[in-house]
Motif scaffolding. Structure first.
Motif, PDB file in Angstrom:
ATOM      1  N   LYS A  31      27.526  25.836   7.458  1.00 60.74           N
ATOM      2  CA  LYS A  31      28.453  24.903   8.225  1.00 60.74           C
ATOM      3  C   LYS A  31      27.664  24.479   9.342  1.00 60.74           C
ATOM      4  CE  LYS A  31      33.195  25.755   7.368  1.00 60.74           C
ATOM      5  NZ  LYS A  31      34.618  26.120   8.084  1.00 60.74           N
ATOM      6  N   ASN A  32      26.573  24.923   9.803  1.00 58.42           N
ATOM      7  CA  ASN A  32      25.790  24.809  10.991  1.00 58.42           C
ATOM      8  C   ASN A  32      24.275  23.826  10.426  1.00 58.42           C
ATOM      9  OD1 ASN A  32      27.080  27.405  11.913  1.00 58.42           O
ATOM     10  ND2 ASN A  32      27.139  25.936  13.572  1.00 58.42           N
ATOM     11  N   PHE A  33      24.083  22.886  10.856  1.00 62.38           N
ATOM     12  CA  PHE A  33      23.040  22.051  10.400  1.00 62.38           C
ATOM     13  C   PHE A  33      21.891  21.716  11.793  1.00 62.38           C
ATOM     14  CE2 PHE A  33      26.135  18.967  10.593  1.00 62.38           C
ATOM     15  CZ  PHE A  33      25.719  18.160  11.369  1.00 62.38           C
ATOM     16  N   LEU A  34      20.654  21.589  11.215  1.00 62.81           N
ATOM     17  CA  LEU A  34      19.821  21.279  12.295  1.00 62.81           C
ATOM     18  C   LEU A  34      19.247  19.708  12.049  1.00 62.81           C
ATOM     19  CD1 LEU A  34      17.506  22.386  14.473  1.00 62.81           C
ATOM     20  CD2 LEU A  34      16.212  22.887  12.547  1.00 62.81           C
ATOM     21  N   THR A  35      19.044  19.230  13.148  1.00 61.82           N
ATOM     22  CA  THR A  35      18.598  17.565  13.278  1.00 61.82           C
ATOM     23  C   THR A  35      17.563  17.584  14.097  1.00 61.82           C
ATOM     24  OG1 THR A  35      20.330  17.073  14.730  1.00 61.82           O
ATOM     25  CG2 THR A  35      20.790  16.817  12.258  1.00 61.82           C
ATOM     26  N   VAL A  36      16.349  16.839  14.005  1.00 68.95           N
ATOM     27  CA  VAL A  36      15.385  16.259  14.811  1.00 68.95           C
ATOM     28  C   VAL A  36      15.327  14.820  14.793  1.00 68.95           C
ATOM     29  CG1 VAL A  36      12.903  15.942  14.981  1.00 68.95           C
ATOM     30  CG2 VAL A  36      14.025  18.469  14.855  1.00 68.95           C
ATOM     31  N   GLY A  37      15.370  14.430  16.258  1.00 68.79           N
ATOM     32  CA  GLY A  37      15.281  13.052  16.327  1.00 68.79           C
ATOM     33  C   GLY A  37      14.834  12.608  17.693  1.00 68.79           C
ATOM     34  N   ASP A  38      14.146  11.582  18.050  1.00 73.97           N
ATOM     35  CA  ASP A  38      13.613  11.256  19.454  1.00 73.97           C
ATOM     36  C   ASP A  38      12.777  12.555  20.148  1.00 73.97           C
ATOM     37  OD1 ASP A  38      15.741  12.911  20.999  1.00 73.97           O
ATOM     38  OD2 ASP A  38      17.056  11.432  20.284  1.00 73.97           O
ATOM     39  N   THR A  75      24.961  25.610  -2.664  1.00 76.16           N
ATOM     40  CA  THR A  75      26.462  25.994  -2.637  1.00 76.16           C
ATOM     41  C   THR A  75      27.504  25.136  -2.415  1.00 76.16           C
ATOM     42  OG1 THR A  75      26.104  26.497  -0.335  1.00 76.16           O
ATOM     43  CG2 THR A  75      25.375  28.402  -1.728  1.00 76.16           C
ATOM     44  N   MET A  76      27.070  23.951  -2.024  1.00 75.61           N
ATOM     45  CA  MET A  76      28.000  22.920  -1.899  1.00 75.61           C
ATOM     46  C   MET A  76      27.818  21.896  -2.672  1.00 75.61           C
ATOM     47  SD  MET A  76      29.086  23.267   2.175  1.00 75.61           S
ATOM     48  CE  MET A  76      27.446  23.225   2.865  1.00 75.61           C
ATOM     49  N   ILE A 111      15.219  14.537  -3.184  1.00 71.72           N
ATOM     50  CA  ILE A 111      15.550  15.935  -3.453  1.00 71.72           C
ATOM     51  C   ILE A 111      16.147  15.976  -4.771  1.00 71.72           C
ATOM     52  CG2 ILE A 111      17.175  17.766  -2.628  1.00 71.72           C
ATOM     53  CD1 ILE A 111      16.992  16.866   0.142  1.00 71.72           C
ATOM     54  N   TRP A 112      15.832  17.236  -5.576  1.00 70.65           N
ATOM     55  CA  TRP A 112      16.439  17.800  -6.570  1.00 70.65           C
ATOM     56  C   TRP A 112      18.075  18.337  -6.523  1.00 70.65           C
ATOM     57  CZ3 TRP A 112      14.268  16.784 -11.356  1.00 70.65           C
ATOM     58  CH2 TRP A 112      12.855  16.650 -11.342  1.00 70.65           C
ATOM     59  N   LEU A 113      19.001  17.845  -7.542  1.00 74.97           N
ATOM     60  CA  LEU A 113      20.219  18.293  -7.381  1.00 74.97           C
ATOM     61  C   LEU A 113      20.520  19.646  -8.322  1.00 74.97           C
ATOM     62  CD1 LEU A 113      21.918  14.953  -7.608  1.00 74.97           C
ATOM     63  CD2 LEU A 113      21.792  16.373  -5.865  1.00 74.97           C
ATOM     64  N   GLN A 114      21.546  20.253  -7.972  1.00 74.79           N
ATOM     65  CA  GLN A 114      21.764  21.546  -8.734  1.00 74.79           C
ATOM     66  C   GLN A 114      22.799  20.936 -10.053  1.00 74.79           C
ATOM     67  OE1 GLN A 114      20.855  24.420  -7.706  1.00 74.79           O
ATOM     68  NE2 GLN A 114      21.988  25.563  -9.183  1.00 74.79           N
TER      69      GLN A 114
END
Length: 643
Positions: free
Chosen positions: A431-438, A381-382, A323-326
């Motif tokens: 503050k909320n993030f999405l993950t995918v696994g299994d 933003t962070m 990923i490119w950084l800011q």
């Protein structure tokens, strides 16, 4: 009969008399016995009396036996030849055929087949008009001479007249290049009076197929930052020891309007597993290779990479995410691999990484105990925070600007049974993030470490990738191993996807949305990148959607906090109880009580336990008896009116 040869002469209408014109002549060509011979030669000669020099003769030869029997016709009355009377005994042997109804369709049998016609291939051609045609005495490099000559020509009347005459013809030629867009929306800028409640849908726009004979998996996708006119795809085979020597190493950049051939070919030293466009410079890309190297391309310089990291300072396993950084320069990027390292790079100098982080959960920096990184997340933003999804199912939240390496790993989130293939923050609620696994997709809150605040039910197929919609905060996309694309709208329903679309028959491994949220690209196992267009209902921000989703996230976060506090309280009680029992055991062991007192104490404890158990059983039996009486009383009261 004897053989006969007839010779005739035919004359014209002005010739001699018929008596003189026809002179028969006979000749025999048969054997000595004329009556029994079957061979007859018939000669026919035609002579013209008008022109004695011209004589035409036609000779026809045929056996007499081939003529057939001579037909003799005569008239006689009808006569009866045979009369067979009926036999009644034969009727007893007659078997009647069983009747059967047979339907007959009075039309030709037809069959239906599906055929893919050959697609039309088009080429885009253009002409670059350059400045020229200057007189010999004018130097085009000198600004003053060119300006002076232009002013001189523009004052000439013949120049003005020629421009006016050629202008209409030139305008006509230019207009020929413009095509009418039958799908153009003329009033798209106006506000809708009523919201259209169309059902969710998606349609396939194009399919970009791997042009090589040996198909490879599309493991990474990246949209062009300027309008999304191009799509970069990384091709590699991730199956262990399944790659042959004939497998191509190339990856491609496609024009979304031309699926026939790629617009540009990227030629790395090792197959690309991931790649990413630079958001600040649309001509540059960075990619992670299967052998752990990092490659950097400038599309203006051709297909070969401009910079490649050295093998000894690169990752030891395939680079699964980069990923490119800011940054101010726009040349910084960071990568993750299953070797347990996160490396920071400056693409201007890829000889060695600028920084390194070992994903050791014990925070001691041991590479042999590190968790393998599969996915990365960075929010502009962070700028100091980033997250890493590992192949052990753990998500690590890290801080790059921490003082010590041990402080860089802030906390961990554990909730998946397999590798975390996708990790992304909500673009509206970071503050909320999405993950995918299994077999599940989970939505987390940074404040809750124990469990996710929302999750999907377990699917029948393995989930391989996911991402949020860039325009709708409540919509996210997932792809599965059975070739299905699921679109979830958690404000509409949480248990099932809003739209499930079968994209292809093979597994889908990668997913990427365009910045406008209208186009989505899915990469498959057999090298096909399918481009789909999402309906406006799923790609347009709805009324009060942000506030409703914020309230939902806050409610679910509070619920999980309450459950987490309750769980923590139960654990503390259990721990205090175990410590108290341990202290009592140690106190008894340290005491100097005589054996008689220990035996009497054990008997007292035993009888107290027995008495407590007896009292509990007695109370239970009395309760059962009371319940049976109540049931009988109810039955009796219910049957009295009928009696």
């Amino acid at each position: 009969p004897a053989a006969e040869s007839l010779q005739r002469r035919r004359s014209s209408a002005h010739g001699p008399t018929p008596a003189a014109a026809a002179r028969p002549r006979t000749s025999s060509s048969s054997g000595p016995n004329k009556e029994t011979s079957g061979d007859v030669n018939t000669h026919t000669e035609f002579r013209s009396e008008r022109n004695p020099l011209m004589e035409i003769v036609h000779v026809y030869t045929k056996l007499r036996s081939e003529f057939g029997r001579e037909c003799l016709f005569s008239d006689r009355p009808a006569e009866l030849l045979v009369d067979v009377p009926p036999d009644p005994s034969l009727a007893l042997q007659f078997i009647q055929k069983t009747h059967r109804d047979q339907a007959v369709q009075a039309c030709r049998d037809m069959s239906e087949h599906q055929v893919n016609t050959e697609r039309f291939e088009s080429d885009s051609c253009g002409i670059n008009h350059v400045e020229g045609g200057w007189p010999k005495d004018v130097n085009p490099q000198e600004m003053e001479q060119t300006i002076r000559f232009r002013k001189k020509v523009e004052k000439d009347e013949s120049y003005i007249n020629s421009i006016l005459q050629l202008g209409s013809a030139m305008e006509h030629c230019i207009r020929q290049n413009n095509a009418v867009d039958i799908y153009q929306e003329y009033f798209e800028d106006e506000e809708e009076v009523e919201e259209s409640q169309e059902p969710p849908s998606a349609k396939t726009i194009n399919v970009f197929r791997d042009p090589n004979e040996l198909k490879r998996t599309v493991t990474g996708l990246s949209w062009h930052p300027d309008g999304g006119r191009k799509l970069a795809a990384a091709y590699s085979c991730l199956e262990f020891q399944k790659t042959s020597r004939e497998t191509s190493l190339d990856s491609y950049i496609w024009d979304v309007e031309n699926p026939n051939r790629p617009e540009m070919t990227l030629k790395p030293a090792s197959p690309l597993v991931c790649l990413d466009y630079n958001p600040k410079d649309s001509h540059t890309l960075v990619g992670g290779c299967y052998n752990g190297q990092i490659a950097y391309w400038d599309t203006r310089r051709g297909s070969q990479p401009v910079e490649v990291s050295s093998v000894e300072h690169s990752h030891r396993d395939p680079v699964y995410k980069i990923i490119w950084l800011q940054s101010k320069t726009g040349t910084d990027a960071f990568s993750a691999s299953t070797d347990g390292q996160v490396l920071w790079w400056d693409v201007r100098r890829l000889s060695e990484p600028t920084e390194c982080l070992v994903l050791d959960p014990s925070r001691e920096g041991h590479l042999d105990r590190a968790l393998g990184g599969v996915s990365l997340e960075f929010e502009s933003t962070m700028p100091t925070k980033f997250m890493v999804g590992t192949e052990q199912g753990v998500v690590m939240s890290c801080n790059r600007k921490a003082k010590t390496p041990a402080e860089k790993i802030v906390c961990t989130y554990d909730g998946h049974h397999g590798p975390v293939y996708a990790l992304q923050r909500n673009p509206f609620f970071p503050k909320n993030f999405l993950t995918v696994g299994d077999w599940t997709a989970r939505i987390w809150s940074e404040d809750i470490k124990e469990s996710s605040i929302m999750w999907t039910r377990y699917q029948m197929s393995y989930l391989t990738d996911a991402c949020w919609s860039p325009v709708r905060p409540a919509v996210f996309f997932t792809v599965k191993m059975d070739g299905v694309l699921d679109i979830w709208d958690i404000l509409f329903k949480q248990n099932d996807p809003t739209l499930s679309l079968k994209v292809c028959d093979e597994a889908l491994y990668s997913l990427r949305l365009q910045d406008n949220g209208r186009l989505v690209a899915c990469g498959s196992q057999q090298g096909g990148a399918t481009l789909l267009e999402i309906c406006s209902g799923l790609s347009t921000l709805q009324k009060n959607e942000k506030s409703l989703l914020a309230a939902m996230f806050e409610r679910e976060t509070k619920r999980e906090k309450i459950l987490e506090a309750r769980q923590r309280e139960l654990r503390l009680k259990e721990r205090s109880r175990s410590e108290q029992s341990r202290e009592e055991d140690t106190g008894r062991d340290d005491g100097d009580d005589p054996p008689d007192q220990l035996i009497s104490r054990a008997e007292t404890d035993f009888y107290s336990v027995v008495e407590t158990e007896t009292r509990r059983r007695r109370d239970r039996e009395e309760q059962n008896v009371c319940e049976e009486k109540e049931v009988k009383d109810e039955d009796a009261s219910g049957t009295e009116p009928s009696q």
